[in-house]
Design a protein around this motif. Sequence first.
Motif, PDB file in Angstrom:
ATOM      1  N   GLY A  32       0.939  -1.172   0.138  1.00 42.69           N
ATOM      2  CA  GLY A  32      -0.093   0.128   0.165  1.00 42.69           C
ATOM      3  C   GLY A  32       0.806   1.386   0.040  1.00 42.69           C
ATOM      4  N   VAL A  33       0.255   2.438  -0.294  1.00 42.70           N
ATOM      5  CA  VAL A  33       0.816   3.586  -0.144  1.00 42.70           C
ATOM      6  C   VAL A  33      -0.005   4.688   0.703  1.00 42.70           C
ATOM      7  N   ARG A  34       0.738   5.271   1.585  1.00 41.44           N
ATOM      8  CA  ARG A  34       0.077   6.194   2.582  1.00 41.44           C
ATOM      9  C   ARG A  34      -0.505   7.521   2.079  1.00 41.44           C
ATOM     10  N   ILE A  35      -1.674   8.154   2.391  1.00 35.38           N
ATOM     11  CA  ILE A  35      -2.001   9.378   1.840  1.00 35.38           C
ATOM     12  C   ILE A  35      -2.808   9.685   2.958  1.00 35.38           C
ATOM     13  N   GLY A  36      -2.393  10.800   3.708  1.00 31.38           N
ATOM     14  CA  GLY A  36      -2.960  11.305   4.961  1.00 31.38           C
ATOM     15  C   GLY A  36      -2.889  10.057   5.978  1.00 31.38           C
ATOM     16  N   ASP A  37      -4.255   9.952   6.409  1.00 29.59           N
ATOM     17  CA  ASP A  37      -4.376   8.594   7.448  1.00 29.59           C
ATOM     18  C   ASP A  37      -4.938   7.562   6.920  1.00 29.59           C
ATOM     19  N   LEU A  38      -5.016   7.539   5.443  1.00 24.79           N
ATOM     20  CA  LEU A  38      -5.442   6.313   4.951  1.00 24.79           C
ATOM     21  C   LEU A  38      -4.445   5.578   4.007  1.00 24.79           C
ATOM     22  N   LEU A  39      -4.964   4.322   3.667  1.00 27.64           N
ATOM     23  CA  LEU A  39      -3.716   3.542   2.939  1.00 27.64           C
ATOM     24  C   LEU A  39      -4.381   3.071   1.501  1.00 27.64           C
ATOM     25  N   LEU A  40      -3.847   3.505   0.479  1.00 28.33           N
ATOM     26  CA  LEU A  40      -4.335   3.097  -0.783  1.00 28.33           C
ATOM     27  C   LEU A  40      -3.756   1.706  -1.024  1.00 28.33           C
ATOM     28  N   ASP A  41      -4.847   0.739  -1.467  1.00 28.14           N
ATOM     29  CA  ASP A  41      -4.422  -0.715  -1.631  1.00 28.14           C
ATOM     30  C   ASP A  41      -3.764  -0.851  -3.021  1.00 28.14           C
ATOM     31  N   LEU A  42      -2.584  -0.864  -3.078  1.00 32.50           N
ATOM     32  CA  LEU A  42      -1.854  -0.940  -4.359  1.00 32.50           C
ATOM     33  C   LEU A  42      -2.251  -2.456  -5.120  1.00 32.50           C
ATOM     34  N   ASP A  43      -2.178  -3.268  -4.550  1.00 29.28           N
ATOM     35  CA  ASP A  43      -2.507  -4.594  -4.730  1.00 29.28           C
ATOM     36  C   ASP A  43      -4.026  -4.677  -5.501  1.00 29.28           C
ATOM     37  N   ALA A  44      -5.044  -4.131  -5.141  1.00 29.35           N
ATOM     38  CA  ALA A  44      -6.126  -4.213  -5.499  1.00 29.35           C
ATOM     39  C   ALA A  44      -6.174  -2.941  -6.731  1.00 29.35           C
ATOM     40  N   ALA A  45      -5.516  -1.904  -6.638  1.00 27.86           N
ATOM     41  CA  ALA A  45      -5.160  -1.045  -7.713  1.00 27.86           C
ATOM     42  C   ALA A  45      -4.708  -1.730  -9.026  1.00 27.86           C
ATOM     43  N   GLU A  46      -3.533  -2.234  -8.659  1.00 26.73           N
ATOM     44  CA  GLU A  46      -2.897  -2.952 -10.135  1.00 26.73           C
ATOM     45  C   GLU A  46      -4.023  -3.836 -10.657  1.00 26.73           C
ATOM     46  N   ALA A  47      -4.872  -4.807  -9.735  1.00 25.56           N
ATOM     47  CA  ALA A  47      -5.712  -5.702  -9.970  1.00 25.56           C
ATOM     48  C   ALA A  47      -6.821  -5.063 -10.910  1.00 25.56           C
ATOM     49  N   ALA A  48      -7.062  -3.934 -10.671  1.00 23.54           N
ATOM     50  CA  ALA A  48      -8.252  -3.042 -11.350  1.00 23.54           C
ATOM     51  C   ALA A  48      -7.614  -2.269 -12.640  1.00 23.54           C
ATOM     52  N   GLY A  49      -6.307  -2.331 -12.792  1.00 24.54           N
ATOM     53  CA  GLY A  49      -5.827  -1.871 -14.005  1.00 24.54           C
ATOM     54  C   GLY A  49      -5.547  -0.182 -13.798  1.00 24.54           C
ATOM     55  N   LEU A  50      -5.614   0.286 -12.554  1.00 23.04           N
ATOM     56  CA  LEU A  50      -5.520   1.708 -12.338  1.00 23.04           C
ATOM     57  C   LEU A  50      -4.112   2.094 -12.251  1.00 23.04           C
ATOM     58  N   VAL A  51      -3.156   1.068 -11.886  1.00 20.73           N
ATOM     59  CA  VAL A  51      -1.788   1.303 -11.872  1.00 20.73           C
ATOM     60  C   VAL A  51      -1.195   0.067 -12.542  1.00 20.73           C
ATOM     61  N   LEU A  52      -0.111   0.319 -13.138  1.00 23.20           N
ATOM     62  CA  LEU A  52       0.650  -0.833 -14.258  1.00 23.20           C
ATOM     63  C   LEU A  52       2.057  -0.836 -13.524  1.00 23.20           C
ATOM     64  N   ALA A  53       2.337  -2.027 -13.002  1.00 25.76           N
ATOM     65  CA  ALA A  53       3.729  -2.220 -12.607  1.00 25.76           C
ATOM     66  C   ALA A  53       4.217  -3.665 -12.832  1.00 25.76           C
ATOM     67  N   GLY A  54       3.685  -4.331 -13.997  1.00 31.52           N
ATOM     68  CA  GLY A  54       4.028  -5.451 -14.400  1.00 31.52           C
ATOM     69  C   GLY A  54       3.743  -6.862 -13.519  1.00 31.52           C
ATOM     70  N   GLY A  55       2.620  -6.490 -12.320  1.00 33.93           N
ATOM     71  CA  GLY A  55       2.373  -7.264 -11.328  1.00 33.93           C
ATOM     72  C   GLY A  55       3.249  -7.056 -10.197  1.00 33.93           C
ATOM     73  N   ALA A  56       4.168  -6.218 -10.124  1.00 28.36           N
ATOM     74  CA  ALA A  56       5.096  -6.025  -9.085  1.00 28.36           C
ATOM     75  C   ALA A  56       4.372  -5.562  -7.573  1.00 28.36           C
ATOM     76  N   LEU A  57       3.204  -4.784  -7.947  1.00 32.70           N
ATOM     77  CA  LEU A  57       2.409  -4.245  -6.693  1.00 32.70           C
ATOM     78  C   LEU A  57       1.529  -5.078  -6.363  1.00 32.70           C
ATOM     79  N   ARG A  58       1.570  -6.562  -6.862  1.00 34.62           N
ATOM     80  CA  ARG A  58       0.578  -7.402  -6.379  1.00 34.62           C
ATOM     81  C   ARG A  58       1.300  -8.228  -5.627  1.00 34.62           C
ATOM     82  N   ALA A  59       2.668  -8.027  -5.185  1.00 34.62           N
ATOM     83  CA  ALA A  59       3.600  -9.013  -4.452  1.00 34.62           C
ATOM     84  C   ALA A  59       3.324  -9.097  -2.957  1.00 34.62           C
TER      85      ALA A  59
END
Length: 403
Positions: A32-59
């Motif tokens: 995840g990545v922190r924004i304020g007092d929240l955390l953006l789930d990057l696993d879910a973001a890459e699974a949804a195609g919102l961020v692309l990193a060749g699957g590296a963010l799903r590790a």
Amino acid sequence: MTWVPGAQGSPYGVHNLPYGVFRQGDRPARIGVRIGDLLLDLDAAEAAGLVLAGGALRAPTLNPFLALGRPQWSAVRSRITHLLTDAGHRAAVEPLLLPLAEVELVMPFEVGDYVDFYSSEHHATNVGRIFRPDDEPLLPNWRHLPIGYHGRAGTVVVSDTPVIRPSGQRATPDGPVFGPSTRLDIEAEVGFVVGVPSAPGAPVPVDRFADHVFGIVLVNDWSARDLQAWEYRPLGPFLAKSFATSVSPWVVPLDALADAWVPAPEQNPPVLPYLRDVPHLGLDLRLEVDWNGTVVSRPPFAGMYWTAAQQLAHLTVNGASVRTGDLYASGTISGPDRSETGSFLELTWGGAEPVGLDAGVKRTFLEDGDTVTISATAPGPDGITVGLGEVRGTIVPAGAPPR
């Protein structure tokens, strides 16, 4: 400007975006990545195609992402910033934001090798005066090369992991004895996390630092001073350091620290060519050490004699390679004043001058149940603060002696 509620003006706004790894309920660890007092789930973001990193963010660890290199790091950071600032993405992104209070932060990366340096002139001078009062405090080589030692990667732990009081040999007037350390200490440091590996036999020049190092963490290099005093000659730290090293759960990218670079202290005598970093820059990081609720020290990182680029260059100049996930720490950060020291050894001058905590309590070294929290900030763009998180640990009693 971010659309994320509560994040605008936060030390963890879109100018920062530190990475971590978290667990939620029974689900596996994810990035995840922190924004304020929240955390953006990057696993879910890459699974949804919102961020692309060749699957590296799903590790389940940052290592695959760290290995991608700076162009990919910058592209992902740019994309996350866009997602968190363009209101057109809010409907898709907001369901992927989790309150930090509802997740457990875990070790963010798998540590390859761990090296600890000794790069504060003030700290090295103080320790020399305490440990070797009849000798010159700085040894002849100190201003010529970054002194360091190889630590134990397997005992690097994430913040809030309990720290078991170590046992070992210590000297007494009647000879060495075995038992729990009675002079347990901290060392407030900054750690640098390697992303891109280097090839064996290929030193990393000072000007390639940012090609290999992804970001920073805060480090507490717990130290048993009585064990250390008995064992450190002639080969240096061993059991006094290897039992635990705590790191903060957030890895702050170098890209978040663009406004924190400042001129580093002048080096005299001039260093050898492979150590000459031009411009000679350090980071204006401001640490704070809290002991059981009392702030006892504010170490300034900007005064470190040896820079992170010089440390990496020296670490690899003999042909040693670095690997993804390698961690190297700055060494204890101390300024010229007692209130700026990064260890209790210095703060209490070897235990001779106890420090006052809340409710009239006085301490020299750590007792069971004590909690130490090291936090830090850096200057960001337009006067905004960059939060570096905190590393915290509580001392628990030593275990049973070996049979």
